[in-house]
Design a protein around this motif. Structure first.
Motif, PDB file in Angstrom:
ATOM      1  N   HIS A  85       0.829  -1.193   0.000  1.00 37.87           N
ATOM      2  CA  HIS A  85       0.000   0.000   0.000  1.00 37.87           C
ATOM      3  C   HIS A  85       0.872   1.255   0.000  1.00 37.87           C
ATOM      4  N   TYR A  86       0.256   2.365  -0.453  1.00 35.63           N
ATOM      5  CA  TYR A  86       0.833   3.680  -0.182  1.00 35.63           C
ATOM      6  C   TYR A  86      -0.120   4.376   0.781  1.00 35.63           C
ATOM      7  N   TYR A  87       0.431   4.842   1.912  1.00 39.53           N
ATOM      8  CA  TYR A  87      -0.375   5.446   2.966  1.00 39.53           C
ATOM      9  C   TYR A  87      -0.116   6.951   3.050  1.00 39.53           C
ATOM     10  N   VAL A  88      -1.178   7.703   3.298  1.00 39.41           N
ATOM     11  CA  VAL A  88      -1.072   9.121   3.661  1.00 39.41           C
ATOM     12  C   VAL A  88      -1.859   9.304   4.951  1.00 39.41           C
ATOM     13  N   VAL A  89      -1.188   9.721   6.019  1.00 39.51           N
ATOM     14  CA  VAL A  89      -1.780   9.808   7.348  1.00 39.51           C
ATOM     15  C   VAL A  89      -1.778  11.263   7.802  1.00 39.51           C
ATOM     16  N   LEU A  90      -2.877  11.686   8.410  1.00 44.75           N
ATOM     17  CA  LEU A  90      -3.036  13.063   8.878  1.00 44.75           C
ATOM     18  C   LEU A  90      -2.906  13.114  10.395  1.00 44.75           C
ATOM     19  N   ASP A  91      -2.017  13.958  10.880  1.00 47.06           N
ATOM     20  CA  ASP A  91      -1.880  14.224  12.312  1.00 47.06           C
ATOM     21  C   ASP A  91      -2.378  15.645  12.558  1.00 47.06           C
ATOM     22  N   ARG A  92      -3.547  15.767  13.174  1.00 49.56           N
ATOM     23  CA  ARG A  92      -4.155  17.084  13.356  1.00 49.56           C
ATOM     24  C   ARG A  92      -3.586  17.858  14.545  1.00 49.56           C
ATOM     25  N   ASP A  93      -2.815  17.200  15.392  1.00 52.74           N
ATOM     26  CA  ASP A  93      -2.267  17.873  16.571  1.00 52.74           C
ATOM     27  C   ASP A  93      -0.789  17.519  16.722  1.00 52.74           C
ATOM     28  N   PRO A  94       0.029  17.927  15.745  1.00 54.03           N
ATOM     29  CA  PRO A  94       1.445  17.518  15.796  1.00 54.03           C
ATOM     30  C   PRO A  94       2.213  18.116  16.967  1.00 54.03           C
ATOM     31  N   TYR A  95       1.756  19.255  17.484  1.00 57.28           N
ATOM     32  CA  TYR A  95       2.450  19.900  18.610  1.00 57.28           C
ATOM     33  C   TYR A  95       1.882  19.473  19.959  1.00 57.28           C
ATOM     34  N   GLU A  96       0.897  18.579  19.932  1.00 58.38           N
ATOM     35  CA  GLU A  96       0.276  18.044  21.153  1.00 58.38           C
ATOM     36  C   GLU A  96      -0.201  19.160  22.070  1.00 58.38           C
ATOM     37  N   SER A 141      -3.526  19.771  22.352  1.00 63.46           N
ATOM     38  CA  SER A 141      -4.877  19.450  22.779  1.00 63.46           C
ATOM     39  C   SER A 141      -4.932  19.251  24.290  1.00 63.46           C
ATOM     40  N   LEU A 142      -6.026  19.735  24.907  1.00 67.14           N
ATOM     41  CA  LEU A 142      -6.202  19.544  26.341  1.00 67.14           C
ATOM     42  C   LEU A 142      -6.488  18.092  26.683  1.00 67.14           C
ATOM     43  N   SER A 143      -6.934  17.335  25.695  1.00 70.95           N
ATOM     44  CA  SER A 143      -7.222  15.912  25.907  1.00 70.95           C
ATOM     45  C   SER A 143      -6.412  15.089  24.912  1.00 70.95           C
ATOM     46  N   PRO A 144      -5.129  14.897  25.181  1.00 71.57           N
ATOM     47  CA  PRO A 144      -4.294  14.153  24.231  1.00 71.57           C
ATOM     48  C   PRO A 144      -4.762  12.713  24.111  1.00 71.57           C
ATOM     49  N   PRO A 145      -4.540  12.099  22.945  1.00 73.20           N
ATOM     50  CA  PRO A 145      -4.951  10.701  22.774  1.00 73.20           C
ATOM     51  C   PRO A 145      -4.132   9.767  23.644  1.00 73.20           C
ATOM     52  N   SER A 146      -4.727   8.643  23.950  1.00 68.68           N
ATOM     53  CA  SER A 146      -4.019   7.631  24.730  1.00 68.68           C
ATOM     54  C   SER A 146      -2.825   7.117  23.934  1.00 68.68           C
ATOM     55  N   PRO A 147      -1.667   6.965  24.578  1.00 68.54           N
ATOM     56  CA  PRO A 147      -0.491   6.457  23.850  1.00 68.54           C
ATOM     57  C   PRO A 147      -0.658   5.013  23.392  1.00 68.54           C
ATOM     58  N   ILE A 148      -1.653   4.308  23.933  1.00 69.45           N
ATOM     59  CA  ILE A 148      -1.859   2.905  23.567  1.00 69.45           C
ATOM     60  C   ILE A 148      -3.043   2.757  22.619  1.00 69.45           C
ATOM     61  N   THR A 149      -4.172   3.341  22.979  1.00 68.92           N
ATOM     62  CA  THR A 149      -5.393   3.157  22.180  1.00 68.92           C
ATOM     63  C   THR A 149      -5.691   4.333  21.261  1.00 68.92           C
ATOM     64  N   GLY A 150      -4.924   5.413  21.363  1.00 74.67           N
ATOM     65  CA  GLY A 150      -5.239   6.615  20.597  1.00 74.67           C
ATOM     66  C   GLY A 150      -4.574   6.690  19.239  1.00 74.67           C
ATOM     67  N   SER A 151      -3.867   5.652  18.832  1.00 76.45           N
ATOM     68  CA  SER A 151      -3.188   5.677  17.543  1.00 76.45           C
ATOM     69  C   SER A 151      -4.134   5.251  16.430  1.00 76.45           C
ATOM     70  N   LEU A 152      -3.784   5.648  15.208  1.00 70.76           N
ATOM     71  CA  LEU A 152      -4.574   5.251  14.047  1.00 70.76           C
ATOM     72  C   LEU A 152      -4.171   3.855  13.588  1.00 70.76           C
ATOM     73  N   VAL A 153      -5.142   3.136  13.049  1.00 74.33           N
ATOM     74  CA  VAL A 153      -4.886   1.845  12.413  1.00 74.33           C
ATOM     75  C   VAL A 153      -5.390   1.946  10.978  1.00 74.33           C
ATOM     76  N   GLU A 154      -5.105   0.923  10.185  1.00 78.96           N
ATOM     77  CA  GLU A 154      -5.456   0.980   8.765  1.00 78.96           C
ATOM     78  C   GLU A 154      -6.953   1.196   8.545  1.00 78.96           C
ATOM     79  N   ASP A 155      -7.789   0.637   9.418  1.00 82.15           N
ATOM     80  CA  ASP A 155      -9.236   0.790   9.262  1.00 82.15           C
ATOM     81  C   ASP A 155      -9.693   2.228   9.456  1.00 82.15           C
ATOM     82  N   ASP A 156      -8.864   3.069  10.089  1.00 80.79           N
ATOM     83  CA  ASP A 156      -9.208   4.482  10.260  1.00 80.79           C
ATOM     84  C   ASP A 156      -8.960   5.291   8.989  1.00 80.79           C
ATOM     85  N   LEU A 157      -8.235   4.717   8.040  1.00 82.10           N
ATOM     86  CA  LEU A 157      -7.919   5.401   6.793  1.00 82.10           C
ATOM     87  C   LEU A 157      -8.908   4.967   5.717  1.00 82.10           C
ATOM     88  N   GLU A 158      -9.113   5.840   4.741  1.00 77.45           N
ATOM     89  CA  GLU A 158     -10.064   5.534   3.669  1.00 77.45           C
ATOM     90  C   GLU A 158      -9.336   4.867   2.503  1.00 77.45           C
TER      91      GLU A 158
END
Length: 212
Positions: free
Chosen positions: A39-50, A52-69
């Motif tokens: 595959h060729y993947y293009v992934v968007l990180d909307r908060d690269p500087y972190e 956000s007041l509610s940062p994603p979980s380091p374990i469950t907050g990551s993207l997986v392939e099913d999150d991409l179109e």
């Protein structure tokens, strides 16, 4: 991987392939199963500087392939929220670095010939140049299906990484007015010159040192 900072978000593109063994296992040739394709993947990180007041979980907050179109066979009506991916064909591998220029992504792939039918002394396999809108994945070529409009055959042999030659950023298009060029060379000596077009009217700020 290659990426850009766009409107406060980071877009990162990277392809899957096997440079060490470009012929790959013969069992993957023409097996008709897309599940084992690269595959060729293009992934968007909307908060690269972190910030956000509610940062994603380091374990469950990551993207997986099913999150991409999956936009392999079509162009999405809107730009995918988290990113997208393109499925390569049987045995096709994304084997080069990528370049982002004027909002478009350029990368090259290699489709080897079946190892069982190739003379090792002859140039074999097909190289392709992929060109599409980095943000949304829309192909830059015309005249075919959505998937075909993202790539163009550039000859036999293994491709080099695309290189950008910058002329006048506002010059581009067909004919002799094209000054911005993307160049790819194949291992059999073929050269492909592609014209990425002129500077977009909006949405792109500084593109190169020539505009500073």
């Amino acid at each position: 991987a290659t990426g850009v900072l766009r409107s406060g978000a980071v877009l990162v593109g990277f392809g899957a392939g096997e440079r060490a063994n470009p012929k790959g296992p013969s069992a993957l040739f023409n097996d008709g199963d897309d599940a084992n394709n690269n595959h060729y993947y293009v992934v968007l990180d909307r908060d690269p500087y972190e910030r956000s007041l509610s940062p994603p979980s380091p374990i469950t907050g990551s993207l997986v392939e099913d999150d991409l179109e999956d936009i392999t066979s079509g162009n999405p009506p809107t730009c995918p929220e988290n990113g997208y991916y393109i499925t390569a064909r049987d045995a096709e591998k994304f084997v080069t670095n990528s370049v982002v220029f004027l909002g478009k992504l350029f990368t090259a792939s290699f489709l080897p010939a079946d190892p069982a039918t190739v003379n090792p002394c002859d140039a074999a396999g097909q190289a392709f140049l992929y060109t599409f809108d980095f943000n949304c994945g829309t192909g830059s070529y015309t005249g075919g299906s959505d998937s075909a409009n993202r790539r163009v055959a550039i000859g036999e042999g293994f491709p080099t990484r695309p290189r950008v030659s910058v002329g006048g950023l506002n010059d581009g298009g067909a004919g002799g007015s094209c000054k911005n060029k993307v160049v790819v060379i194949t291992s059999d000596g073929g050269i492909q010159n592609d014209c990425p077009g002129p500077l977009p009217s909006s949405g792109v700020n500084i593109d190169s040192w020539r505009e500073r």
